[in-house]
Write a protein that holds these residues in place. Structure first.
Motif, PDB file in Angstrom:
ATOM      1  N   ASN A 251       0.828  -1.209   0.000  1.00 22.30           N
ATOM      2  CA  ASN A 251       0.000   0.000   0.000  1.00 22.30           C
ATOM      3  C   ASN A 251       0.861   1.257   0.000  1.00 22.30           C
ATOM      4  O   ASN A 251       0.539   2.236  -0.677  1.00 22.30           O
ATOM      5  CB  ASN A 251      -0.954   0.013   1.195  1.00 22.30           C
ATOM      6  N   TYR A 252       1.949   1.236   0.772  1.00 16.59           N
ATOM      7  CA  TYR A 252       2.867   2.375   0.757  1.00 16.59           C
ATOM      8  C   TYR A 252       3.444   2.565  -0.639  1.00 16.59           C
ATOM      9  O   TYR A 252       3.514   3.687  -1.141  1.00 16.59           O
ATOM     10  CB  TYR A 252       3.996   2.205   1.770  1.00 16.59           C
ATOM     11  N   ALA A 253       3.864   1.486  -1.277  1.00 16.12           N
ATOM     12  CA  ALA A 253       4.446   1.572  -2.617  1.00 16.12           C
ATOM     13  C   ALA A 253       3.436   2.134  -3.612  1.00 16.12           C
ATOM     14  O   ALA A 253       3.779   2.999  -4.439  1.00 16.12           O
ATOM     15  CB  ALA A 253       4.933   0.201  -3.068  1.00 16.12           C
ATOM     16  N   THR A 254       2.204   1.682  -3.542  1.00 15.44           N
ATOM     17  CA  THR A 254       1.154   2.164  -4.436  1.00 15.44           C
ATOM     18  C   THR A 254       0.877   3.643  -4.208  1.00 15.44           C
ATOM     19  O   THR A 254       0.763   4.423  -5.170  1.00 15.44           O
ATOM     20  CB  THR A 254      -0.132   1.345  -4.231  1.00 15.44           C
ATOM     21  N   THR A 255       0.799   4.034  -2.951  1.00 16.32           N
ATOM     22  CA  THR A 255       0.534   5.434  -2.629  1.00 16.32           C
ATOM     23  C   THR A 255       1.685   6.330  -3.086  1.00 16.32           C
ATOM     24  O   THR A 255       1.459   7.419  -3.624  1.00 16.32           O
ATOM     25  CB  THR A 255       0.285   5.603  -1.114  1.00 16.32           C
ATOM     26  N   ILE A 256       2.913   5.870  -2.891  1.00 21.98           N
ATOM     27  CA  ILE A 256       4.075   6.633  -3.351  1.00 21.98           C
ATOM     28  C   ILE A 256       3.998   6.830  -4.864  1.00 21.98           C
ATOM     29  O   ILE A 256       4.236   7.926  -5.382  1.00 21.98           O
ATOM     30  CB  ILE A 256       5.391   5.936  -2.947  1.00 21.98           C
ATOM     31  N   GLY A 257       3.644   5.791  -5.595  1.00 25.27           N
ATOM     32  CA  GLY A 257       3.494   5.894  -7.048  1.00 25.27           C
ATOM     33  C   GLY A 257       2.400   6.881  -7.431  1.00 25.27           C
ATOM     34  O   GLY A 257       2.570   7.672  -8.367  1.00 25.27           O
ATOM     35  N   ASP A 258       1.277   6.846  -6.708  1.00 27.01           N
ATOM     36  CA  ASP A 258       0.189   7.778  -6.985  1.00 27.01           C
ATOM     37  C   ASP A 258       0.615   9.227  -6.736  1.00 27.01           C
ATOM     38  O   ASP A 258       0.300  10.120  -7.526  1.00 27.01           O
ATOM     39  CB  ASP A 258      -1.034   7.452  -6.116  1.00 27.01           C
ATOM     40  N   VAL A 259       1.327   9.461  -5.643  1.00 26.10           N
ATOM     41  CA  VAL A 259       1.790  10.813  -5.339  1.00 26.10           C
ATOM     42  C   VAL A 259       2.797  11.281  -6.395  1.00 26.10           C
ATOM     43  O   VAL A 259       2.767  12.438  -6.824  1.00 26.10           O
ATOM     44  CB  VAL A 259       2.393  10.899  -3.915  1.00 26.10           C
ATOM     45  N   TYR A 260       3.660  10.378  -6.823  1.00 25.08           N
ATOM     46  CA  TYR A 260       4.613  10.723  -7.881  1.00 25.08           C
ATOM     47  C   TYR A 260       3.879  11.145  -9.155  1.00 25.08           C
ATOM     48  O   TYR A 260       4.254  12.126  -9.805  1.00 25.08           O
ATOM     49  CB  TYR A 260       5.553   9.551  -8.161  1.00 25.08           C
ATOM     50  N   CYS A 261       2.807  10.431  -9.488  1.00 26.73           N
ATOM     51  CA  CYS A 261       2.008  10.810 -10.663  1.00 26.73           C
ATOM     52  C   CYS A 261       1.374  12.185 -10.474  1.00 26.73           C
ATOM     53  O   CYS A 261       1.280  12.971 -11.430  1.00 26.73           O
ATOM     54  CB  CYS A 261       0.931   9.760 -10.933  1.00 26.73           C
ATOM     55  N   GLU A 262       0.949  12.482  -9.260  1.00 30.23           N
ATOM     56  CA  GLU A 262       0.392  13.804  -8.962  1.00 30.23           C
ATOM     57  C   GLU A 262       1.450  14.892  -9.152  1.00 30.23           C
ATOM     58  O   GLU A 262       1.153  15.979  -9.656  1.00 30.23           O
ATOM     59  CB  GLU A 262      -0.156  13.854  -7.541  1.00 30.23           C
ATOM     60  N   ILE A 263       2.677  14.604  -8.732  1.00 30.55           N
ATOM     61  CA  ILE A 263       3.770  15.571  -8.908  1.00 30.55           C
ATOM     62  C   ILE A 263       3.998  15.829 -10.393  1.00 30.55           C
ATOM     63  O   ILE A 263       4.169  16.977 -10.821  1.00 30.55           O
ATOM     64  CB  ILE A 263       5.063  15.079  -8.228  1.00 30.55           C
ATOM     65  N   ARG A 264       4.012  14.777 -11.185  1.00 27.38           N
ATOM     66  CA  ARG A 264       4.209  14.943 -12.633  1.00 27.38           C
ATOM     67  C   ARG A 264       3.074  15.745 -13.256  1.00 27.38           C
ATOM     68  O   ARG A 264       3.301  16.617 -14.101  1.00 27.38           O
ATOM     69  CB  ARG A 264       4.345  13.588 -13.304  1.00 27.38           C
ATOM     70  N   ALA A 265       1.847  15.469 -12.830  1.00 24.61           N
ATOM     71  CA  ALA A 265       0.695  16.210 -13.355  1.00 24.61           C
ATOM     72  C   ALA A 265       0.777  17.681 -12.951  1.00 24.61           C
ATOM     73  O   ALA A 265       0.473  18.573 -13.758  1.00 24.61           O
ATOM     74  CB  ALA A 265      -0.604  15.593 -12.850  1.00 24.61           C
ATOM     75  N   LEU A 266       1.203  17.932 -11.734  1.00 23.97           N
ATOM     76  CA  LEU A 266       1.372  19.303 -11.263  1.00 23.97           C
ATOM     77  C   LEU A 266       2.402  20.035 -12.118  1.00 23.97           C
ATOM     78  O   LEU A 266       2.200  21.197 -12.499  1.00 23.97           O
ATOM     79  CB  LEU A 266       1.801  19.304  -9.792  1.00 23.97           C
ATOM     80  N   GLY A 267       3.505  19.349 -12.440  1.00 22.88           N
ATOM     81  CA  GLY A 267       4.526  19.943 -13.295  1.00 22.88           C
ATOM     82  C   GLY A 267       3.990  20.304 -14.670  1.00 22.88           C
ATOM     83  O   GLY A 267       4.325  21.350 -15.227  1.00 22.88           O
ATOM     84  N   LYS A 268       3.139  19.454 -15.211  1.00 20.37           N
ATOM     85  CA  LYS A 268       2.544  19.742 -16.522  1.00 20.37           C
ATOM     86  C   LYS A 268       1.648  20.976 -16.454  1.00 20.37           C
ATOM     87  O   LYS A 268       1.636  21.798 -17.373  1.00 20.37           O
ATOM     88  CB  LYS A 268       1.759  18.533 -17.018  1.00 20.37           C
ATOM     89  N   HIS A 269       0.906  21.107 -15.352  1.00 23.24           N
ATOM     90  CA  HIS A 269       0.063  22.297 -15.179  1.00 23.24           C
ATOM     91  C   HIS A 269       0.918  23.558 -15.087  1.00 23.24           C
ATOM     92  O   HIS A 269       0.547  24.610 -15.610  1.00 23.24           O
ATOM     93  CB  HIS A 269      -0.819  22.180 -13.933  1.00 23.24           C
ATOM     94  N   TYR A 270       2.049  23.431 -14.420  1.00 23.66           N
ATOM     95  CA  TYR A 270       2.936  24.586 -14.280  1.00 23.66           C
ATOM     96  C   TYR A 270       3.539  24.967 -15.639  1.00 23.66           C
ATOM     97  O   TYR A 270       3.604  26.153 -15.994  1.00 23.66           O
ATOM     98  CB  TYR A 270       4.040  24.282 -13.261  1.00 23.66           C
ATOM     99  N   ILE A 271       3.962  23.978 -16.386  1.00 27.65           N
ATOM    100  CA  ILE A 271       4.554  24.234 -17.703  1.00 27.65           C
ATOM    101  C   ILE A 271       3.541  24.918 -18.621  1.00 27.65           C
ATOM    102  O   ILE A 271       3.893  25.813 -19.393  1.00 27.65           O
ATOM    103  CB  ILE A 271       5.090  22.923 -18.330  1.00 27.65           C
TER     104      ILE A 271
END
Length: 113
Positions: free
Chosen positions: A46-66
């Motif tokens: 569950n920790y691994a899955t959540t970490i992956g989900d948060v990482y995807c959120e970070i990438r999506a946030l970066g796209k919004h910023y760009i």
């Protein structure tokens, strides 16, 4: 016979034990050891899955910023929050894995007969 809890009750108890006390519960008997091991693997995953989900959120946030959909201050604040969250989740995940390793709960499936 009455001095043992049914496995279903042990499962429910183990599921409510905090990470810091989880491995200690494995010392009760073999049934508890197996349930603690199963729960520890579940939490680790569950920790691994959540970490992956948060990482995807970070990438999506970066796209919004760009795309200039969010300003720099908002991006930095949210990005820092996500990074702290990932660090905390990683620490918790490593804590569980370290305790599992020390208590012989990590099994290499290829090494089984």
């Amino acid at each position: 016979m009455l001095d043992r809890l049914p496995v279903e009750i042990v499962e429910r108890i183990v599921a409510k034990i905090p990470d810091t006390d989880l491995i200690a519960a494995s010392k009760v008997d073999r049934v508890w050891w197996q349930e603690v091991r199963r729960e520890a693997y579940k939490r680790w995953k569950n920790y691994a899955t959540t970490i992956g989900d948060v990482y995807c959120e970070i990438r999506a946030l970066g796209k919004h910023y760009i795309k200039r959909e969010i300003d720099w201050i908002t991006f930095e604040d949210v990005n820092d929050l996500y990074k702290r969250w990932i660090n905390r989740l990683t620490e918790d995940q490593l804590y569980i894995m370290e305790k599992m390793l020390r208590n012989g709960m990590v099994v290499d499936q290829r090494g089984k007969p």
